[in-house]
Scaffold this motif. Structure first.
Motif, PDB file in Angstrom:
ATOM      1  N   LEU A  16      -4.184  -0.252  15.001  1.00  0.00           N
ATOM      2  CA  LEU A  16      -3.802   0.227  13.671  1.00  0.00           C
ATOM      3  C   LEU A  16      -3.772   1.755  13.623  1.00  0.00           C
ATOM      4  O   LEU A  16      -2.887   2.355  13.008  1.00  0.00           O
ATOM      5  N   THR A  45      -0.600   2.888  15.715  1.00  0.00           N
ATOM      6  CA  THR A  45       0.719   2.541  15.178  1.00  0.00           C
ATOM      7  C   THR A  45       0.602   2.118  13.714  1.00  0.00           C
ATOM      8  O   THR A  45       0.831   0.949  13.373  1.00  0.00           O
ATOM      9  N   PRO A  46       0.273   3.055  12.827  1.00  0.00           N
ATOM     10  CA  PRO A  46       0.099   2.676  11.427  1.00  0.00           C
ATOM     11  C   PRO A  46       1.388   2.105  10.829  1.00  0.00           C
ATOM     12  O   PRO A  46       2.471   2.628  11.069  1.00  0.00           O
ATOM     13  N   GLY A  47       1.215   0.998  10.094  1.00  0.00           N
ATOM     14  CA  GLY A  47       2.360   0.364   9.441  1.00  0.00           C
ATOM     15  C   GLY A  47       3.226  -0.473  10.357  1.00  0.00           C
ATOM     16  O   GLY A  47       4.156  -1.127   9.899  1.00  0.00           O
ATOM     17  N   GLN A  48       2.950  -0.455  11.655  1.00  0.00           N
ATOM     18  CA  GLN A  48       3.781  -1.204  12.609  1.00  0.00           C
ATOM     19  C   GLN A  48       2.948  -2.159  13.473  1.00  0.00           C
ATOM     20  O   GLN A  48       3.429  -2.680  14.464  1.00  0.00           O
ATOM     21  N   THR A  49       1.703  -2.372  13.094  1.00  0.00           N
ATOM     22  CA  THR A  49       0.772  -3.083  13.963  1.00  0.00           C
ATOM     23  C   THR A  49       0.868  -4.596  13.865  1.00  0.00           C
ATOM     24  O   THR A  49       0.905  -5.287  14.885  1.00  0.00           O
TER      25      THR A  49
END
Length: 165
Positions: free
Chosen positions: A81, A84-88
């Protein structure tokens, strides 16, 4: 009277420490061998749901044949997280899981398991058995500590009974 002629003696009381060297099998015997697992191709979103719904901190990752492939912990997910925030959550478990899994056997002493968990800074350890390393359970650091505390309480009660009589 015969009792008056009995030789004075002492009675010995012993503390029964029947399980002075507990093993992983002792924990599994109490909690069972249910293993919650997920496959490497599942998404992290699905893994998070499983962790939440089962109220656990890690999932064992198994391949199609049920063989241990890795472990996915809350800590693994948190690291991803942060990277890669928002893409995890759409990512696959196999891309995030810990592949190098430390395991134990049912006859391993709990003290050695606790030492390995502490040294490795992890809280979940799959239990495997036999040459095929069949997955038969998971022990947590909480399981080990709870077992030891229960054992200490039992020992303290036995010692108190010795003192009080």
């Amino acid at each position: 009277m015969r009792q008056d002629q009995a030789a004075p003696g002492s009675k010995s009381q012993s503390v029964n420490l029947s399980n002075a060297h507990p093993t992983v099998a002792d924990i599994l015997g109490g909690k069972g061998g249910e293993v919650f697992s997920i496959t490497p191709t599942e998404t992290l979103g699905r893994a998070v749901e499983e962790l939440r719904d089962r109220r656990i901190g890690a999932l064992v990752v198994t391949d199609g044949a049920g063989k241990l492939a890795g472990i996915l912990s809350e800590r693994d997910i948190v690291r991803k997280l942060a990277e890669t925030p928002g893409q995890t959550l759409p990512q696959q478990v196999g891309d995030v899981m810990t592949r190098k899994v430390v395991t134990c056997a049912p006859d391993d002493p709990l003290l050695s398991v606790l030492k390995r968990m502490t040294a490795g800074r992890f809280r979940h350890m799959p239990v495997v058995e036999g040459e095929g390393e069949e997955l038969i359970g998971v022990v947590t650091i909480g399981d080990v500590i709870h077992h030891r505390l229960t054992q200490l309480e039992h020992e303290a009660l036995q010692l108190k009974q010795l003192i009080v009589g």
